[in-house]
Design a protein around this motif. Structure first.
Motif, PDB file in Angstrom:
ATOM      1  N   GLY A 134     -14.749 117.969 -18.783  1.00 54.23           N
ATOM      2  CA  GLY A 134     -15.478 117.792 -17.521  1.00 54.23           C
ATOM      3  C   GLY A 134     -16.009 116.300 -17.321  1.00 54.23           C
ATOM      4  O   GLY A 134     -15.345 115.385 -17.626  1.00 54.23           O
ATOM      5  N   GLU A 135     -17.039 116.101 -16.682  1.00 53.00           N
ATOM      6  CA  GLU A 135     -17.751 114.880 -16.484  1.00 53.00           C
ATOM      7  C   GLU A 135     -17.924 113.842 -17.942  1.00 53.00           C
ATOM      8  O   GLU A 135     -17.595 112.899 -17.951  1.00 53.00           O
ATOM      9  N   GLU A 136     -18.236 114.718 -19.027  1.00 59.85           N
ATOM     10  CA  GLU A 136     -18.218 114.122 -20.253  1.00 59.85           C
ATOM     11  C   GLU A 136     -16.922 113.517 -20.811  1.00 59.85           C
ATOM     12  O   GLU A 136     -16.784 112.385 -21.324  1.00 59.85           O
ATOM     13  N   ALA A 137     -15.839 114.177 -20.652  1.00 57.99           N
ATOM     14  CA  ALA A 137     -14.689 113.670 -21.010  1.00 57.99           C
ATOM     15  C   ALA A 137     -14.095 112.525 -20.103  1.00 57.99           C
ATOM     16  O   ALA A 137     -13.255 111.701 -20.510  1.00 57.99           O
ATOM     17  N   LEU A 138     -14.366 112.361 -18.980  1.00 56.77           N
ATOM     18  CA  LEU A 138     -14.227 111.203 -18.037  1.00 56.77           C
ATOM     19  C   LEU A 138     -15.050 110.022 -18.566  1.00 56.77           C
ATOM     20  O   LEU A 138     -14.282 108.884 -18.511  1.00 56.77           O
ATOM     21  N   SER A 139     -16.165 110.244 -18.926  1.00 60.08           N
ATOM     22  CA  SER A 139     -16.878 108.902 -19.608  1.00 60.08           C
ATOM     23  C   SER A 139     -15.890 108.554 -20.907  1.00 60.08           C
ATOM     24  O   SER A 139     -16.019 107.392 -21.030  1.00 60.08           O
ATOM     25  N   VAL A 140     -15.809 109.618 -21.531  1.00 57.19           N
ATOM     26  CA  VAL A 140     -15.200 108.997 -23.094  1.00 57.19           C
ATOM     27  C   VAL A 140     -13.928 108.654 -22.547  1.00 57.19           C
ATOM     28  O   VAL A 140     -13.493 107.701 -23.046  1.00 57.19           O
ATOM     29  N   GLY A 141     -13.178 109.165 -21.630  1.00 58.50           N
ATOM     30  CA  GLY A 141     -11.861 108.636 -21.114  1.00 58.50           C
ATOM     31  C   GLY A 141     -11.804 107.070 -20.670  1.00 58.50           C
ATOM     32  O   GLY A 141     -10.882 106.238 -20.890  1.00 58.50           O
ATOM     33  N   GLU A 142     -12.893 106.715 -19.932  1.00 57.77           N
ATOM     34  CA  GLU A 142     -12.946 105.608 -19.212  1.00 57.77           C
ATOM     35  C   GLU A 142     -13.107 104.736 -20.477  1.00 57.77           C
ATOM     36  O   GLU A 142     -12.323 103.305 -20.550  1.00 57.77           O
ATOM     37  N   ARG A 143     -13.945 104.908 -21.551  1.00 59.17           N
ATOM     38  CA  ARG A 143     -14.148 103.948 -22.687  1.00 59.17           C
ATOM     39  C   ARG A 143     -12.757 103.731 -23.624  1.00 59.17           C
ATOM     40  O   ARG A 143     -12.429 102.729 -23.960  1.00 59.17           O
ATOM     41  N   ALA A 144     -12.078 104.974 -23.543  1.00 62.36           N
ATOM     42  CA  ALA A 144     -10.694 105.093 -24.139  1.00 62.36           C
ATOM     43  C   ALA A 144      -9.595 104.047 -23.535  1.00 62.36           C
ATOM     44  O   ALA A 144      -8.746 103.223 -24.165  1.00 62.36           O
ATOM     45  N   LEU A 145      -9.880 104.249 -22.283  1.00 58.45           N
ATOM     46  CA  LEU A 145      -8.714 103.340 -21.398  1.00 58.45           C
ATOM     47  C   LEU A 145      -8.996 101.929 -21.568  1.00 58.45           C
ATOM     48  O   LEU A 145      -8.240 101.159 -21.674  1.00 58.45           O
ATOM     49  N   GLU A 146     -10.283 101.552 -21.325  1.00 57.52           N
ATOM     50  CA  GLU A 146     -10.641 100.030 -21.472  1.00 57.52           C
ATOM     51  C   GLU A 146     -10.418  99.660 -22.964  1.00 57.52           C
ATOM     52  O   GLU A 146      -9.738  98.553 -23.142  1.00 57.52           O
ATOM     53  N   VAL A 147     -10.576 100.437 -23.787  1.00 56.74           N
ATOM     54  CA  VAL A 147     -10.357  99.911 -25.334  1.00 56.74           C
ATOM     55  C   VAL A 147      -8.628  99.661 -25.493  1.00 56.74           C
ATOM     56  O   VAL A 147      -8.366  98.608 -26.041  1.00 56.74           O
ATOM     57  N   SER A 148      -7.842 100.567 -24.844  1.00 51.73           N
ATOM     58  CA  SER A 148      -6.299 100.365 -25.068  1.00 51.73           C
ATOM     59  C   SER A 148      -5.929  99.224 -24.218  1.00 51.73           C
ATOM     60  O   SER A 148      -5.410  98.753 -24.607  1.00 51.73           O
ATOM     61  N   LEU A 149      -6.421  99.142 -23.057  1.00 51.72           N
ATOM     62  CA  LEU A 149      -6.138  98.107 -22.222  1.00 51.72           C
ATOM     63  C   LEU A 149      -6.489  96.605 -22.740  1.00 51.72           C
ATOM     64  O   LEU A 149      -5.617  95.815 -22.844  1.00 51.72           O
TER      65      LEU A 149
END
Length: 151
Positions: free
Chosen positions: A63-78
């Motif tokens: 849910g919302e918690e996964a989105l927050s973790v996902g945003e960080r993971a995307l930024e790290v990857s980029l």
């Protein structure tokens, strides 16, 4: 298309796939907590002999918690892709990852799709994993890769 932050080994692998050719990456990330239910993830963990991970699947953010973790993971990857000298942009997905992938392929004129995830044995067996399903949807070659290590 990824489900968690790229590791340094993943970045090195994908940025060297085409030798010295100039490539750019358009990354779509759907957090793992959103793309498969806990039972399937636990079966995958057991198949890999990772019993401790299977027990902890209930702790996977959703849910919302996964989105927050996902945003960080995307930024790290980029950031990692850019640091390696590649052009990279991306976005987080909340639903319908294959529709978003098809739209992005058309939007940017992609030559190929790379799906980089952990193994998902149950989905792969039934050809319900992202790569198998994308091959029938996006109209360009789809390369399926497994993440080199846990992130």
């Amino acid at each position: 298309m990824i489900e968690k932050a790229l590791t340094s080994a993943d970045v090195e692998f994908v940025t060297t796939l085409h030798g010295d050719e100039e490539v750019s990456f358009h990354v779509l990330l759907q957090p793992r907590g959103e793309q498969a239910d806990r039972l399937l993830r636990a079966i995958d963990d057991i198949a890999l002999g990772e019993l401790d991970e299977a027990v902890r699947e209930g702790e996977t953010p959703e849910g919302e918690e996964a989105l927050s973790v996902g945003e960080r993971a995307l930024e790290v990857s980029l950031t990692a892709l850019r640091t390696a000298g590649a052009r990279a942009e991306g976005r987080l997905l909340e639903a319908h990852p294959l529709d978003a992938l098809k739209d992005m392929v058309a939007e940017v004129g992609a030559d190929e799709v790379i799906v980089l995830t952990d193994p998902h044995y149950v989905e792969e067996f039934f050809h319900r994993d992202w790569a198998s399903r994308a091959r029938h949807k996006v109209g360009v070659p789809v390369l399926k890769l497994f993440s080199h290590s846990k992130a």
